[in-house]
Design a protein around this motif. Structure first.
Motif, PDB file in Angstrom:
ATOM      1  N   ILE A  58       0.759  -1.208  -0.067  1.00 51.05           N
ATOM      2  CA  ILE A  58      -0.213  -0.203   0.058  1.00 51.05           C
ATOM      3  C   ILE A  58       0.673   0.962  -0.078  1.00 51.05           C
ATOM      4  O   ILE A  58       1.552   1.154   0.878  1.00 51.05           O
ATOM      5  CB  ILE A  58      -1.021   0.279   0.863  1.00 51.05           C
ATOM      6  N   LEU A  59       0.881   2.182  -1.201  1.00 52.03           N
ATOM      7  CA  LEU A  59       0.933   3.850  -1.069  1.00 52.03           C
ATOM      8  C   LEU A  59       0.433   4.554  -0.062  1.00 52.03           C
ATOM      9  O   LEU A  59      -0.751   4.862  -1.197  1.00 52.03           O
ATOM     10  CB  LEU A  59       2.070   3.981  -2.122  1.00 52.03           C
ATOM     11  N   CYS A  60       0.757   5.244   0.593  1.00 48.56           N
ATOM     12  CA  CYS A  60      -0.476   6.268   1.509  1.00 48.56           C
ATOM     13  C   CYS A  60      -0.306   7.021   1.757  1.00 48.56           C
ATOM     14  O   CYS A  60       0.850   7.963   2.314  1.00 48.56           O
ATOM     15  CB  CYS A  60      -1.207   5.447   2.741  1.00 48.56           C
ATOM     16  N   ASP A  61      -0.927   8.313   1.093  1.00 47.11           N
ATOM     17  CA  ASP A  61      -0.886   9.623   0.839  1.00 47.11           C
ATOM     18  C   ASP A  61      -0.405   9.979   2.767  1.00 47.11           C
ATOM     19  O   ASP A  61      -1.410   9.464   3.186  1.00 47.11           O
ATOM     20  CB  ASP A  61      -1.239  10.177   0.784  1.00 47.11           C
ATOM     21  N   ILE A  62       0.375  11.294   2.787  1.00 52.33           N
ATOM     22  CA  ILE A  62       0.748  11.034   4.638  1.00 52.33           C
ATOM     23  C   ILE A  62      -0.623  12.849   4.731  1.00 52.33           C
ATOM     24  O   ILE A  62      -1.654  12.466   5.967  1.00 52.33           O
ATOM     25  CB  ILE A  62       2.016  11.535   5.073  1.00 52.33           C
ATOM     26  N   ASN A  63      -0.871  13.699   3.919  1.00 58.17           N
ATOM     27  CA  ASN A  63      -1.655  14.383   4.303  1.00 58.17           C
ATOM     28  C   ASN A  63      -2.780  14.257   3.704  1.00 58.17           C
ATOM     29  O   ASN A  63      -3.171  14.870   2.302  1.00 58.17           O
ATOM     30  CB  ASN A  63      -0.812  15.774   4.123  1.00 58.17           C
ATOM     31  N   MET A  64      -4.046  14.148   3.876  1.00 59.51           N
ATOM     32  CA  MET A  64      -4.976  14.006   3.473  1.00 59.51           C
ATOM     33  C   MET A  64      -6.064  14.848   4.095  1.00 59.51           C
ATOM     34  O   MET A  64      -6.247  14.533   5.459  1.00 59.51           O
ATOM     35  CB  MET A  64      -5.448  12.410   2.869  1.00 59.51           C
ATOM     36  N   PRO A  65      -6.970  15.165   3.802  1.00 68.39           N
ATOM     37  CA  PRO A  65      -8.562  15.628   4.256  1.00 68.39           C
ATOM     38  C   PRO A  65      -9.285  14.370   5.038  1.00 68.39           C
ATOM     39  O   PRO A  65      -9.243  13.861   4.119  1.00 68.39           O
ATOM     40  CB  PRO A  65      -9.315  16.447   3.276  1.00 68.39           C
ATOM     41  N   GLY A  66      -9.574  14.494   6.123  1.00 72.95           N
ATOM     42  CA  GLY A  66     -10.234  14.033   7.038  1.00 72.95           C
ATOM     43  C   GLY A  66      -9.320  12.290   7.522  1.00 72.95           C
ATOM     44  O   GLY A  66     -10.438  12.286   8.669  1.00 72.95           O
ATOM     45  N   MET A  67      -9.103  11.964   7.098  1.00 69.22           N
ATOM     46  CA  MET A  67      -8.087  10.933   8.190  1.00 69.22           C
ATOM     47  C   MET A  67      -7.032  10.919   6.833  1.00 69.22           C
ATOM     48  O   MET A  67      -6.776  10.513   5.818  1.00 69.22           O
ATOM     49  CB  MET A  67      -9.220   9.429   7.557  1.00 69.22           C
ATOM     50  N   GLN A  68      -5.742  11.249   8.065  1.00 70.34           N
ATOM     51  CA  GLN A  68      -4.426  11.544   7.229  1.00 70.34           C
ATOM     52  C   GLN A  68      -4.146  10.152   7.412  1.00 70.34           C
ATOM     53  O   GLN A  68      -4.808   8.720   7.917  1.00 70.34           O
ATOM     54  CB  GLN A  68      -3.875  12.004   8.933  1.00 70.34           C
ATOM     55  N   GLY A  69      -2.560   9.903   6.583  1.00 65.53           N
ATOM     56  CA  GLY A  69      -1.812   8.866   6.398  1.00 65.53           C
ATOM     57  C   GLY A  69      -1.644   7.693   8.013  1.00 65.53           C
ATOM     58  O   GLY A  69      -1.464   6.766   7.592  1.00 65.53           O
ATOM     59  N   ASP A  70      -1.606   8.700   8.800  1.00 68.36           N
ATOM     60  CA  ASP A  70      -1.092   7.710   9.604  1.00 68.36           C
ATOM     61  C   ASP A  70      -3.164   7.324  10.463  1.00 68.36           C
ATOM     62  O   ASP A  70      -2.592   6.222  11.038  1.00 68.36           O
ATOM     63  CB  ASP A  70      -0.713   8.567  11.306  1.00 68.36           C
ATOM     64  N   ASP A  71      -3.572   7.632  10.285  1.00 75.17           N
ATOM     65  CA  ASP A  71      -5.024   7.310  11.177  1.00 75.17           C
ATOM     66  C   ASP A  71      -5.272   5.993  10.319  1.00 75.17           C
ATOM     67  O   ASP A  71      -5.749   4.556   9.960  1.00 75.17           O
ATOM     68  CB  ASP A  71      -5.927   8.199  10.763  1.00 75.17           C
ATOM     69  N   ALA A  73      -3.133   4.270   8.078  1.00 71.54           N
ATOM     70  CA  ALA A  73      -1.836   2.938   8.899  1.00 71.54           C
ATOM     71  C   ALA A  73      -2.418   2.550  10.203  1.00 71.54           C
ATOM     72  O   ALA A  73      -1.966   1.303  10.223  1.00 71.54           O
ATOM     73  CB  ALA A  73      -0.657   4.000   9.402  1.00 71.54           C
ATOM     74  N   PHE A  74      -3.050   2.714  10.790  1.00 71.98           N
ATOM     75  CA  PHE A  74      -3.387   2.278  12.384  1.00 71.98           C
ATOM     76  C   PHE A  74      -3.657   2.313  11.969  1.00 71.98           C
ATOM     77  O   PHE A  74      -4.151   0.380  12.231  1.00 71.98           O
ATOM     78  CB  PHE A  74      -3.555   3.642  13.093  1.00 71.98           C
ATOM     79  N   ALA A  75      -5.535   1.947  11.210  1.00 70.14           N
ATOM     80  CA  ALA A  75      -6.575   1.292  11.094  1.00 70.14           C
ATOM     81  C   ALA A  75      -6.161  -0.156   9.999  1.00 70.14           C
ATOM     82  O   ALA A  75      -6.829  -1.223  10.595  1.00 70.14           O
ATOM     83  CB  ALA A  75      -7.869   2.299   9.767  1.00 70.14           C
ATOM     84  N   LEU A  76      -5.062  -0.056   9.381  1.00 68.65           N
ATOM     85  CA  LEU A  76      -4.681  -1.215   8.894  1.00 68.65           C
ATOM     86  C   LEU A  76      -4.373  -2.603   9.893  1.00 68.65           C
ATOM     87  O   LEU A  76      -4.469  -3.499   9.439  1.00 68.65           O
ATOM     88  CB  LEU A  76      -3.690  -0.955   7.652  1.00 68.65           C
ATOM     89  N   THR A  82      -5.661  -7.003   6.694  1.00 68.22           N
ATOM     90  CA  THR A  82      -4.441  -6.533   6.030  1.00 68.22           C
ATOM     91  C   THR A  82      -3.150  -6.090   7.269  1.00 68.22           C
ATOM     92  O   THR A  82      -2.333  -5.322   6.706  1.00 68.22           O
ATOM     93  CB  THR A  82      -5.275  -5.026   5.914  1.00 68.22           C
ATOM     94  N   ALA A  83      -3.387  -6.032   8.031  1.00 67.10           N
ATOM     95  CA  ALA A  83      -1.791  -5.866   8.700  1.00 67.10           C
ATOM     96  C   ALA A  83      -0.838  -6.266   8.935  1.00 67.10           C
ATOM     97  O   ALA A  83       0.260  -5.499   8.877  1.00 67.10           O
ATOM     98  CB  ALA A  83      -2.456  -6.452  10.820  1.00 67.10           C
ATOM     99  N   ASP A  84      -0.067  -7.779   7.693  1.00 71.73           N
ATOM    100  CA  ASP A  84       0.758  -7.705   7.648  1.00 71.73           C
ATOM    101  C   ASP A  84       1.673  -7.215   6.475  1.00 71.73           C
ATOM    102  O   ASP A  84       2.352  -7.648   5.385  1.00 71.73           O
ATOM    103  CB  ASP A  84       0.867  -9.153   7.044  1.00 71.73           C
ATOM    104  N   VAL A  85       0.037  -5.865   5.283  1.00 69.62           N
ATOM    105  CA  VAL A  85       0.365  -5.499   4.689  1.00 69.62           C
ATOM    106  C   VAL A  85       1.370  -4.364   4.873  1.00 69.62           C
ATOM    107  O   VAL A  85       0.887  -3.391   5.011  1.00 69.62           O
ATOM    108  CB  VAL A  85      -0.960  -5.112   3.341  1.00 69.62           C
ATOM    109  N   PRO A  86       2.893  -4.333   4.098  1.00 67.35           N
ATOM    110  CA  PRO A  86       3.138  -3.714   3.975  1.00 67.35           C
ATOM    111  C   PRO A  86       2.712  -2.127   3.450  1.00 67.35           C
ATOM    112  O   PRO A  86       2.301  -2.343   2.244  1.00 67.35           O
ATOM    113  CB  PRO A  86       4.729  -4.020   3.401  1.00 67.35           C
ATOM    114  N   LEU A  87       3.370  -0.731   4.092  1.00 69.29           N
ATOM    115  CA  LEU A  87       2.792   0.426   3.815  1.00 69.29           C
ATOM    116  C   LEU A  87       4.333   1.221   3.214  1.00 69.29           C
ATOM    117  O   LEU A  87       4.936   1.642   4.134  1.00 69.29           O
ATOM    118  CB  LEU A  87       2.003   1.453   4.773  1.00 69.29           C
ATOM    119  N   ILE A  88       4.293   2.214   1.956  1.00 64.16           N
ATOM    120  CA  ILE A  88       4.939   2.865   2.135  1.00 64.16           C
ATOM    121  C   ILE A  88       4.031   4.052   2.298  1.00 64.16           C
ATOM    122  O   ILE A  88       3.188   4.497   1.435  1.00 64.16           O
ATOM    123  CB  ILE A  88       5.836   2.969   1.018  1.00 64.16           C
TER     124      ILE A  88
END
Length: 137
Positions: A58-71, A73-76, A82-88
């Motif tokens: 998963i490639l995930c933006d950091i700065n998004m409206p409503g739900m930030q990238g760290d949110d 990543a935490f949910a995943l 989905t816990a073991d899917v690598p994220l960048i």
């Protein structure tokens, strides 16, 4: 006669989560030769979409409206599917020359600049998927 497998589905899947759909299209254009890229512009649907697509990365933006990238990543990380899917993390906050300096800044997740070269992006994706990136273009 059996149907032939879909060549797009045979490629490793990369889920791109970014509120700007153009980013997912751009990444798909840059990685599409080697990877099956799926875009998602609503970060609140990240877990559901990751479960449906079963991405290798998963490639995930950091700065998004409503739900930030760290949110995201935490949910995943909280869902066993989905816990073991690598994220960048994918960010426009820094340039590609800053990537090495970002190690550890965003927790245990790797980070790559949205303005990284196609080669840098491919190498990061291949490394996260445990693939060799030695292929010639």
């Amino acid at each position: 006669m059996r149907n032939l497998p879909d060549p797009e589905r045979a490629k490793p899947c990369v889920l791109v989560i970014d509120d700007d759909e153009a980013v997912a299209w751009a990444i798909a254009g840059r990685l599409g030769k080697d990877f099956h890229v799926v875009g998602l512009s609503d970060p609140a649907q990240a877990v559901q979409r990751a479960c449906a697509e079963k991405p290798g990365l998963i490639l995930c933006d950091i700065n998004m409206p409503g739900m930030q990238g760290d949110d995201v990543a935490f949910a995943l990380s909280q869902d066993p599917r989905t816990a073991d899917v690598p994220l960048i993390y994918l960010t426009a906050l820094v340039g590609p020359e800053d990537d090495p300096e970002l190690e550890g800044v965003f927790g245990d997740y790797a980070t790559i600049s949205k303005s990284a070269t196609t080669e840098q992006l491919r190498e990061a994706v291949a490394a996260a998927l445990g693939l060799s990136s030695n292929e010639e273009d």
